[in-house]
Design a protein around this motif. Structure first.
Motif, PDB file in Angstrom:
ATOM      1  N   LEU A  73       0.834  -1.193   0.000  1.00  0.00           N
ATOM      2  CA  LEU A  73       0.000   0.000   0.000  1.00  0.00           C
ATOM      3  C   LEU A  73       0.874   1.250   0.000  1.00  0.00           C
ATOM      4  O   LEU A  73       1.990   1.234   0.520  1.00  0.00           O
ATOM      5  CB  LEU A  73      -0.891   0.015   1.246  1.00  0.00           C
ATOM      6  N   HIS A  76      -0.383   6.477   3.076  1.00  0.00           N
ATOM      7  CA  HIS A  76      -1.764   6.946   3.074  1.00  0.00           C
ATOM      8  C   HIS A  76      -2.286   6.865   4.505  1.00  0.00           C
ATOM      9  O   HIS A  76      -1.772   6.081   5.316  1.00  0.00           O
ATOM     10  CB  HIS A  76      -2.598   6.037   2.153  1.00  0.00           C
ATOM     11  N   THR A  79      -3.268   3.383   5.338  1.00  0.00           N
ATOM     12  CA  THR A  79      -2.094   2.540   5.532  1.00  0.00           C
ATOM     13  C   THR A  79      -1.514   2.734   6.925  1.00  0.00           C
ATOM     14  O   THR A  79      -1.070   1.776   7.574  1.00  0.00           O
ATOM     15  CB  THR A  79      -1.024   2.853   4.478  1.00  0.00           C
ATOM     16  N   VAL A 106      -3.648  -5.040  -0.190  1.00  0.00           N
ATOM     17  CA  VAL A 106      -3.184  -4.464  -1.448  1.00  0.00           C
ATOM     18  C   VAL A 106      -4.195  -3.462  -1.999  1.00  0.00           C
ATOM     19  O   VAL A 106      -5.359  -3.447  -1.607  1.00  0.00           O
ATOM     20  CB  VAL A 106      -2.960  -5.577  -2.501  1.00  0.00           C
ATOM     21  N   THR A 107      -3.742  -2.650  -2.944  1.00  0.00           N
ATOM     22  CA  THR A 107      -4.646  -1.887  -3.789  1.00  0.00           C
ATOM     23  C   THR A 107      -4.990  -2.760  -4.995  1.00  0.00           C
ATOM     24  O   THR A 107      -4.302  -3.753  -5.279  1.00  0.00           O
ATOM     25  CB  THR A 107      -3.992  -0.579  -4.248  1.00  0.00           C
ATOM     26  N   LEU A 123      -7.866  -2.716  -0.716  1.00  0.00           N
ATOM     27  CA  LEU A 123      -8.320  -1.438  -0.188  1.00  0.00           C
ATOM     28  C   LEU A 123      -8.557  -0.467  -1.335  1.00  0.00           C
ATOM     29  O   LEU A 123      -7.704  -0.305  -2.210  1.00  0.00           O
ATOM     30  CB  LEU A 123      -7.294  -0.831   0.765  1.00  0.00           C
ATOM     31  N   LEU A 125      -8.931   2.711  -0.647  1.00  0.00           N
ATOM     32  CA  LEU A 125      -8.331   3.926  -0.104  1.00  0.00           C
ATOM     33  C   LEU A 125      -9.261   5.128  -0.244  1.00  0.00           C
ATOM     34  O   LEU A 125      -8.823   6.283  -0.186  1.00  0.00           O
ATOM     35  CB  LEU A 125      -6.961   4.221  -0.752  1.00  0.00           C
TER      36      LEU A 125
END
Length: 240
Positions: A73, A76, A79, A106-107, A123, A125
């Motif tokens: 990640l 952020h 994160t 993970v993204t 995620l 985010l």
């Protein structure tokens, strides 16, 4: 062999003093200059999200202290909470793809890097907790899963904390990094350092918490905004 249940977690070591002293004060302030996003978390809010993450790791994914979690990640605010949640659960965080990990966070664009990992959660985010769109079969949506978990957590032990380093070593390195950079508990630290490597994560995030300072993390930084932000956020220390 040392009993991992007698070891305090990294999250306890860096977060407990903050919560005891100033739980409502800003702890992580996140900017994305590409989208004009600004999100601020107090120590208490950061702890609540970390607890939800730790409960998810333990209760939904069934991981115990000593498990390995690949955190793929960016730097952020989510994160920041996820990392504390991993450490609260006693997990070892690795910052690179690792097929031997028990869980990957993970993204969507990094899901392919989690091949071979037992459990994968993605995620978005998104600040509003929007689920990840077009999620591959077998991948858990983090935002949907985490919200049902409690915002209190009772740790049950810790082992290795970060890329092979035990809690004590990470904490010692973080405190040295804080001293080297001159961070103290009264500081507001402005940083645009990514968290892609162990050194970057320790110097740019863990060291700030270990010092009792607060972090103003900027991604996609616009140089034209820097001086105004230093004033508006009452920045007292800078890195990156």
């Amino acid at each position: 062999m040392r009993d991992i249940h007698q070891v305090h977690t990294l999250t306890e070591a860096v977060l407990d003093p903050i919560l005891a002293r100033e739980p409502a004060a800003p702890r992580v302030t996140y900017y994305d200059d590409a989208t004009d996003a600004r999100i601020e978390l107090s120590g208490l809010t950061l702890a609540n999200w970390a607890a939800k993450t730790a409960n998810l790791i333990r209760d939904e994914f069934g991981l115990s202290p000593g498990a390995r979690v690949a955190v793929l990640l960016p730097a952020h605010w989510q994160t920041a909470a996820v990392l504390l949640g991993c450490w609260w659960a006693g997990a070892e965080v690795v910052l690179h793809p690792d097929a031997d990990a028990d869980l990957a966070l993970v993204t969507l664009d990094r899901v392919d890097e989690s091949e071979g990992v037992g459990e994968v959660a993605a995620l978005s985010l998104d600040a509003m907790g929007t689920p990840v769109r077009d999620l591959p079969v077998g991948v858990t949506d983090f935002a949907t899963a985490v919200r049902v978990h409690g915002d209190q957590f009772l740790p049950r032990g810790a082992g290795v904390a970060l890329d092979g380093m035990p809690v004590a070593e990470v904490l010692a390195q973080a405190r040295k990094a804080a001293a080297r950079q001159g961070f103290s508990e009264v500081d507001r630290v402005l940083s645009s350092t990514p968290w892609d490597t162990t050194a970057e994560l320790i110097d740019g995030y863990v060291a700030v918490l270990a010092a009792g300072a607060s972090l103003v993390q900027v991604v996609n930084p616009d140089p034209a905004q820097r001086e105004r932000r230093i004033v508006s956020e009452r920045v007292t220390a800078q890195r990156g």
